[in-house]
Design a protein around this motif. Structure first.
Motif, PDB file in Angstrom:
ATOM      1  N   THR A 133      47.193  52.840  29.895  1.00 33.92           N
ATOM      2  CA  THR A 133      47.744  54.176  29.682  1.00 33.92           C
ATOM      3  C   THR A 133      49.187  54.259  30.157  1.00 33.92           C
ATOM      4  O   THR A 133      50.062  54.797  29.476  1.00 33.92           O
ATOM      5  CB  THR A 133      46.892  55.224  30.410  1.00 33.92           C
ATOM      6  N   THR A 142      51.425  52.135  27.876  1.00 36.17           N
ATOM      7  CA  THR A 142      51.552  52.759  26.554  1.00 36.17           C
ATOM      8  C   THR A 142      52.509  53.939  26.605  1.00 36.17           C
ATOM      9  O   THR A 142      53.343  54.120  25.710  1.00 36.17           O
ATOM     10  CB  THR A 142      50.171  53.219  26.057  1.00 36.17           C
ATOM     11  N   ALA A 143      52.387  54.755  27.652  1.00 33.84           N
ATOM     12  CA  ALA A 143      53.301  55.894  27.800  1.00 33.84           C
ATOM     13  C   ALA A 143      54.733  55.408  27.985  1.00 33.84           C
ATOM     14  O   ALA A 143      55.679  55.988  27.425  1.00 33.84           O
ATOM     15  CB  ALA A 143      52.866  56.754  28.981  1.00 33.84           C
ATOM     16  N   ALA A 178      56.106  54.320  24.675  1.00 35.08           N
ATOM     17  CA  ALA A 178      56.384  55.449  23.791  1.00 35.08           C
ATOM     18  C   ALA A 178      57.697  56.133  24.178  1.00 35.08           C
ATOM     19  O   ALA A 178      58.502  56.489  23.307  1.00 35.08           O
ATOM     20  CB  ALA A 178      55.230  56.447  23.838  1.00 35.08           C
ATOM     21  N   VAL A 179      57.922  56.324  25.472  1.00 32.58           N
ATOM     22  CA  VAL A 179      59.166  56.955  25.920  1.00 32.58           C
ATOM     23  C   VAL A 179      60.350  56.051  25.594  1.00 32.58           C
ATOM     24  O   VAL A 179      61.411  56.517  25.170  1.00 32.58           O
ATOM     25  CB  VAL A 179      59.099  57.277  27.426  1.00 32.58           C
ATOM     26  N   TRP A 200      56.905  54.765  37.599  1.00 34.80           N
ATOM     27  CA  TRP A 200      56.559  55.478  36.381  1.00 34.80           C
ATOM     28  C   TRP A 200      55.528  56.577  36.611  1.00 34.80           C
ATOM     29  O   TRP A 200      55.606  57.654  36.031  1.00 34.80           O
ATOM     30  CB  TRP A 200      56.057  54.502  35.326  1.00 34.80           C
ATOM     31  N   THR A 258      56.323  60.579  35.663  1.00 33.55           N
ATOM     32  CA  THR A 258      55.584  61.263  34.604  1.00 33.55           C
ATOM     33  C   THR A 258      54.491  62.164  35.158  1.00 33.55           C
ATOM     34  O   THR A 258      53.682  62.677  34.400  1.00 33.55           O
ATOM     35  CB  THR A 258      54.960  60.246  33.643  1.00 33.55           C
ATOM     36  N   ASP A 312      59.204  65.290  32.432  1.00 37.00           N
ATOM     37  CA  ASP A 312      59.867  64.515  31.385  1.00 37.00           C
ATOM     38  C   ASP A 312      60.814  63.531  32.054  1.00 37.00           C
ATOM     39  O   ASP A 312      61.777  63.940  32.718  1.00 37.00           O
ATOM     40  CB  ASP A 312      60.637  65.452  30.456  1.00 37.00           C
TER      41      ASP A 312
END
Length: 258
Positions: free
Chosen positions: A11, A14-15, A18-19, A56, A60, A65
């Protein structure tokens, strides 16, 4: 950052990916405008994302953001005093601007004018006119007062109006000045750093960030050990030799004569 395993690690990574996919291309364009160098822009983006990965989860957390943190860190890397290529001194009061038939030349003229601004003014103008941040938002990002951020935007605009009036206009207080400048900056960045350019592999960025995080304490420990050895050698004239293990019990002193 404690390493996760299983679904939690998937997770987080992946986040992060994506960012990176969403923010890295635009951040590269912004830093290109800030530095005038694609190579320095790429390097600053890589270092910002590498520094973000070990923290991270905190970046987050609670729906925060991380884009503003990444942009601030990347700008710091790009404008660090030991990295920037300082503009050449020139006696010209203005920057020559080619005609409309040479858009690449007009981009170069705009970047040359930007390069004459101080780092803080250049950053403030970029955040305000290219990204649309308010002076209060700029102040929060650069850790200054709102008045200082407002003054930097005004001074940067005035200097650009003096250097390239044929591009941005001669009146920095005109209502359309900021919109015109923002459009010029956007198009210059798009032409120099197209959004479709390949980006660095995120797995490599994550690994590099963890290595740099671990290298700091390790380097400090080695430095302390080296300094201790050097001092001991100077005092005794011989390298330090480990003491034999205590045989009388931890924390106790031997009786005299024993």
């Amino acid at each position: 950052m404690r390493q996760e395993s299983g679904p939690a690690a998937v997770t987080l990574s992946t986040a992060f990916d994506a960012v990176h996919a969403a923010c890295a291309p635009e951040l590269r364009q912004q830093l290109y405008l800030l530095t005038g160098s694609r190579r320095r822009a790429d390097r600053a983006v890589r270092r910002a994302f590498g520094a973000a990965w070990p923290r991270w989860r905190a970046l987050t957390g609670a729906g925060d953001d991380p884009a503003a943190w990444l942009r601030a860190r990347a700008c710091e890397h790009a404008l660090a005093p030991w990295r920037p290529r300082r503009p050449r001194l020139t006696l010209r009061r203005t920057v020559p601007v080619p005609g409309p038939e040479d858009p690449a030349g007009r981009d170069r003229a705009l970047l040359a004018a930007l390069a004459r601004l101080s780092g803080p003014r250049r950053r403030a103008v970029l955040l305000h006119d290219a990204l649309g941040l308010t002076p209060a938002e700029i102040a929060a990002e650069v850790e200054s007062s709102t008045a200082a951020a407002t003054a930097r935007v005004a001074a940067g605009r005035a200097e650009l109006a003096r250097l390239v009036p044929a591009l941005v206009g001669a009146d920095p207080a005109a209502p359309e000045f900021g919109e015109r400048l923002g459009g010029l900056l956007y198009r210059a960045a798009e032409r120099a750093c197209p959004a479709g350019r390949p980006t660095a592999a995120t797995r490599r960025l994550r690994a590099g960030g963890l290595l740099r995080t671990a290298a700091g304490p390790a380097a400090c420990a080695l430095l302390v050990l080296a300094a201790a050895g050097a001092i001991g050698g100077e005092l005794t004239g011989h390298p330090l030799v480990p003491l034999p293990p205590c045989t009388t019990g931890c924390g106790e002193q031997s009786a005299p004569g024993h």
